[in-house]
Scaffold this active site. Sequence first.
Site, mmCIF file in Angstrom:
data_model
loop_
_atom_site.group_PDB
_atom_site.id
_atom_site.type_symbol
_atom_site.label_atom_id
_atom_site.label_comp_id
_atom_site.label_asym_id
_atom_site.label_seq_id
_atom_site.Cartn_x
_atom_site.Cartn_y
_atom_site.Cartn_z
ATOM 1 N N TYR A 1 -2.094 -0.586 10.883
ATOM 2 C CA TYR A 1 -2.186 -1.245 9.572
ATOM 3 C C TYR A 1 -0.961 -0.922 8.723
ATOM 4 O O TYR A 1 -0.271 -1.831 8.241
ATOM 5 C CB TYR A 1 -3.464 -0.794 8.842
ATOM 6 C CG TYR A 1 -3.440 -1.112 7.356
ATOM 7 C CD1 TYR A 1 -3.445 -2.432 6.901
ATOM 8 C CD2 TYR A 1 -3.398 -0.092 6.404
ATOM 9 C CE1 TYR A 1 -3.399 -2.725 5.546
ATOM 10 C CE2 TYR A 1 -3.358 -0.378 5.036
ATOM 11 C CZ TYR A 1 -3.362 -1.694 4.618
ATOM 12 O OH TYR A 1 -3.310 -1.990 3.277
ATOM 13 N N THR B 1 0.824 -1.213 0.000
ATOM 14 C CA THR B 1 0.000 0.000 0.000
ATOM 15 C C THR B 1 0.858 1.263 0.000
ATOM 16 O O THR B 1 1.993 1.254 0.487
ATOM 17 C CB THR B 1 -0.900 -0.003 1.260
ATOM 18 O OG1 THR B 1 -1.506 1.276 1.407
ATOM 19 C CG2 THR B 1 -0.099 -0.290 2.527
ATOM 20 N N ASP B 2 0.268 2.346 -0.499
ATOM 21 C CA ASP B 2 0.948 3.649 -0.427
ATOM 22 C C ASP B 2 0.975 4.187 1.001
ATOM 23 O O ASP B 2 1.715 5.123 1.303
ATOM 24 C CB ASP B 2 0.276 4.670 -1.372
ATOM 25 C CG ASP B 2 -1.198 4.923 -1.069
ATOM 26 O OD1 ASP B 2 -1.757 4.303 -0.144
ATOM 27 O OD2 ASP B 2 -1.802 5.761 -1.785
ATOM 28 N N GLU B 3 0.179 3.576 1.906
ATOM 29 C CA GLU B 3 0.084 4.112 3.268
ATOM 30 C C GLU B 3 1.393 3.959 4.040
ATOM 31 O O GLU B 3 1.600 4.620 5.050
ATOM 32 C CB GLU B 3 -1.083 3.456 4.026
ATOM 33 C CG GLU B 3 -2.381 3.655 3.276
ATOM 34 C CD GLU B 3 -3.638 3.341 4.064
ATOM 35 O OE1 GLU B 3 -3.611 3.381 5.303
ATOM 36 O OE2 GLU B 3 -4.654 3.066 3.409
ATOM 37 N N LYS C 1 2.098 -3.358 7.371
ATOM 38 C CA LYS C 1 2.410 -3.540 5.939
ATOM 39 C C LYS C 1 3.863 -3.117 5.678
ATOM 40 O O LYS C 1 4.565 -3.756 4.896
ATOM 41 C CB LYS C 1 1.454 -2.725 5.058
ATOM 42 C CG LYS C 1 0.013 -3.221 5.039
ATOM 43 C CD LYS C 1 -0.153 -4.608 4.436
ATOM 44 C CE LYS C 1 0.056 -4.653 2.935
ATOM 45 N NZ LYS C 1 -0.299 -5.995 2.375
HETATM 46 P P1 NAD Z 1 -9.531 -7.593 1.937
HETATM 47 O O1 NAD Z 1 -9.564 -7.287 3.398
HETATM 48 O O2 NAD Z 1 -10.744 -7.345 1.111
HETATM 49 O O3 NAD Z 1 -9.157 -9.131 1.719
HETATM 50 C C1 NAD Z 1 -8.148 -9.765 2.457
HETATM 51 C C2 NAD Z 1 -8.284 -11.262 2.221
HETATM 52 O O4 NAD Z 1 -7.234 -11.916 2.932
HETATM 53 C C3 NAD Z 1 -9.598 -11.856 2.737
HETATM 54 O O5 NAD Z 1 -10.128 -12.730 1.777
HETATM 55 C C4 NAD Z 1 -9.193 -12.595 4.003
HETATM 56 O O6 NAD Z 1 -10.035 -13.715 4.269
HETATM 57 C C5 NAD Z 1 -7.785 -13.015 3.655
HETATM 58 N N1 NAD Z 1 -6.962 -13.225 4.852
HETATM 59 C C6 NAD Z 1 -6.835 -12.392 5.925
HETATM 60 N N2 NAD Z 1 -6.010 -12.951 6.828
HETATM 61 C C7 NAD Z 1 -5.584 -14.118 6.304
HETATM 62 C C8 NAD Z 1 -4.705 -15.123 6.749
HETATM 63 N N3 NAD Z 1 -4.075 -15.033 7.940
HETATM 64 N N4 NAD Z 1 -4.482 -16.197 5.958
HETATM 65 C C9 NAD Z 1 -5.103 -16.294 4.759
HETATM 66 N N5 NAD Z 1 -5.959 -15.384 4.295
HETATM 67 C C10 NAD Z 1 -6.191 -14.305 5.058
HETATM 68 O O7 NAD Z 1 -8.277 -6.807 1.388
HETATM 69 P P2 NAD Z 1 -8.064 -6.118 -0.042
HETATM 70 O O8 NAD Z 1 -8.638 -4.775 0.005
HETATM 71 O O9 NAD Z 1 -8.461 -7.058 -1.108
HETATM 72 O O10 NAD Z 1 -6.481 -5.952 -0.030
HETATM 73 C C11 NAD Z 1 -5.633 -6.938 -0.624
HETATM 74 C C12 NAD Z 1 -4.190 -6.505 -0.428
HETATM 75 O O11 NAD Z 1 -3.995 -5.238 -1.045
HETATM 76 C C13 NAD Z 1 -3.807 -6.325 1.045
HETATM 77 O O12 NAD Z 1 -2.492 -6.819 1.211
HETATM 78 C C14 NAD Z 1 -3.848 -4.825 1.265
HETATM 79 O O13 NAD Z 1 -2.922 -4.422 2.252
HETATM 80 C C15 NAD Z 1 -3.448 -4.320 -0.114
HETATM 81 N N6 NAD Z 1 -3.990 -2.992 -0.450
HETATM 82 C C16 NAD Z 1 -5.336 -2.755 -0.448
HETATM 83 C C17 NAD Z 1 -5.806 -1.502 -0.824
HETATM 84 C C18 NAD Z 1 -7.284 -1.200 -0.894
HETATM 85 O O14 NAD Z 1 -7.646 -0.057 -1.224
HETATM 86 N N7 NAD Z 1 -8.174 -2.133 -0.638
HETATM 87 C C19 NAD Z 1 -4.923 -0.469 -1.159
HETATM 88 C C20 NAD Z 1 -3.551 -0.745 -1.114
HETATM 89 C C21 NAD Z 1 -3.096 -2.016 -0.786
HETATM 90 P P1 TYD Z 2 -10.803 3.851 3.760
HETATM 91 O O1 TYD Z 2 -11.702 3.380 2.674
HETATM 92 O O2 TYD Z 2 -10.954 3.266 5.117
HETATM 93 O O3 TYD Z 2 -9.318 3.717 3.224
HETATM 94 P P2 TYD Z 2 -7.928 4.263 3.884
HETATM 95 O O4 TYD Z 2 -8.147 4.681 5.260
HETATM 96 O O5 TYD Z 2 -7.088 3.039 3.809
HETATM 97 O O6 TYD Z 2 -7.472 5.378 2.986
HETATM 98 O O7 TYD Z 2 -11.009 5.426 3.921
HETATM 99 C C1 TYD Z 2 -10.780 6.306 2.836
HETATM 100 C C2 TYD Z 2 -10.887 7.714 3.396
HETATM 101 O O8 TYD Z 2 -12.243 7.938 3.809
HETATM 102 C C3 TYD Z 2 -10.026 7.961 4.613
HETATM 103 O O9 TYD Z 2 -9.533 9.304 4.569
HETATM 104 C C4 TYD Z 2 -10.988 7.812 5.773
HETATM 105 C C5 TYD Z 2 -12.306 8.280 5.188
HETATM 106 N N1 TYD Z 2 -13.510 7.628 5.741
HETATM 107 C C6 TYD Z 2 -14.567 8.414 6.216
HETATM 108 O O10 TYD Z 2 -14.532 9.647 6.167
HETATM 109 N N2 TYD Z 2 -15.665 7.772 6.703
HETATM 110 C C7 TYD Z 2 -15.760 6.424 6.777
HETATM 111 O O11 TYD Z 2 -16.776 5.887 7.274
HETATM 112 C C8 TYD Z 2 -14.677 5.632 6.272
HETATM 113 C C9 TYD Z 2 -14.730 4.120 6.318
HETATM 114 C C10 TYD Z 2 -13.573 6.281 5.761
#
Ligand code: NAD
Ligand code: TYD
Length: 366
Positions: A172, A146-148, A176
């Site tokens: 989180y 992630t960019d975070e 990561k």
């Molecule tokens: P998500 O929470 O939707 O899915 C995570 C999946 O991992 C789930 O299916 C869960 O059951 C599985 N999981 C969790 N713990 C586990 C374990 N111990 N063993 C096996 N499986 C396990 O997450 P996502 O949004 O699809 O994110 C996927 C990846 O991308 C993550 O590594 C996250 O850090 C990264 N990422 C997500 C975003 C975003 O905007 N969603 C942005 C940047 C990076």
């Molecule tokens: P989120 O989808 O949780 O992603 P991240 O925190 O990983 O960027 O949130 C996106 C942005 O929206 C973040 O600045 C937090 C804000 N947010 C709200 O304002 N209200 C909400 O209920 C949620 C879930 C997020």
Amino acid sequence: MVSSTKETGTPRRLLVTGGAGFIGSNFVHYWCDRYPEDRVVVLDALTYAGNRANLAALENRENFQFVSGNICDRALIDRLLATENIDTVAHFAAESHVDRSILTPDAFVQTNVVGTFTLLEAFRQRWESVLKPSNESHALFLHVSTDEVYGSLSATDPAFTETTSYTPNSPYSASKAGSDHLVRAYHHTYGVPTIITNCSNNYGPYQFPEKLIPLMCINMLLGKPLPVYGDGQNVRDWLYVVDHCTALDVVIHQSQPGETYNVGGNNEVKNIDLVQMLCQLMDELAPQLPVHPANKLITFVKDRPGHDRRYAIDATKIKTQLGWTPSVTVEQGLRKTVEWYLDRRDWWKPLLSEEYQNYYRQNYDI
Ligand code: NAD
Ligand code: TYD
């Protein structure tokens, strides 16, 4: 773009961790459609965020296998790498929600740090004993991050590049960052072929309704308040999930081991503006909803502790080196996404479980 089969004449054999989650399941659909000769084995612990229904359309395919299990289970991973003859790990499994990491950080350290370490160790041993001696050209451990990890930007700071220093601010992002460092070290120390991608906020189909966009869509459909944290001026870059999949495709097929790439949507938007856009789309696409216009539901709530102000991605490297750019604008992507949540009540309704309601009450203090 070359197909993985044409590249060397042999199909890839992928282990996709977290393939039942949001990005993982989109990736698995993308990959199975595009590279039907490749074998895809999904390993997922089916936590609250994992949903086997996301993969239902693939369950009967010959080249697809779902395995329920944890990435911390070393014996299971060793067995899967060997019996499935895996050459490529695409590692998505993680605890992924910042707000939950503030409430319950333990699982984040366990899965994101210890789980990634467990996978890396298993893959290192397989690489040293089998893949490297046989000159396996597909061998790759792709770590999706992630960019975070780069921390928070001010309004005028330049966007994150691959050399921006790590300054994670939440449990989180810290977990990561820890996993990214381990992946980097495994390449540097042991020569394991790894690649790290750091992407911005994804959105699209199959996203669990704790994240901003699905939460807003579903609350509008239910006539519930739309909770905006703080002053709503925080900025995120939004990446349509299918664009993320095409980025991972070029990275897997074209990148050199040891590289890292930032992946962004070129769509920086303030949270409040994004929520307003979603409200307008919902007014247009679902005019029959009880609360109209939907923005009457916007409610400013207590800010998230340690809330990062702005994220922005400089994706010059992946564009110039690998020729990837996002294809979907935020307007196009949000429209597709709102349409999807409107169509797929059958998908999201069962997710509003007691566990979800408990989390919601705890997080939003209501
Ligand atoms: P998500 O929470 O939707 O899915 C995570 C999946 O991992 C789930 O299916 C869960 O059951 C599985 N999981 C969790 N713990 C586990 C374990 N111990 N063993 C096996 N499986 C396990 O997450 P996502 O949004 O699809 O994110 C996927 C990846 O991308 C993550 O590594 C996250 O850090 C990264 N990422 C997500 C975003 C975003 O905007 N969603 C942005 C940047 C990076
Ligand atoms: P989120 O989808 O949780 O992603 P991240 O925190 O990983 O960027 O949130 C996106 C942005 O929206 C973040 O600045 C937090 C804000 N947010 C709200 O304002 N209200 C909400 O209920 C949620 C879930 C997020």
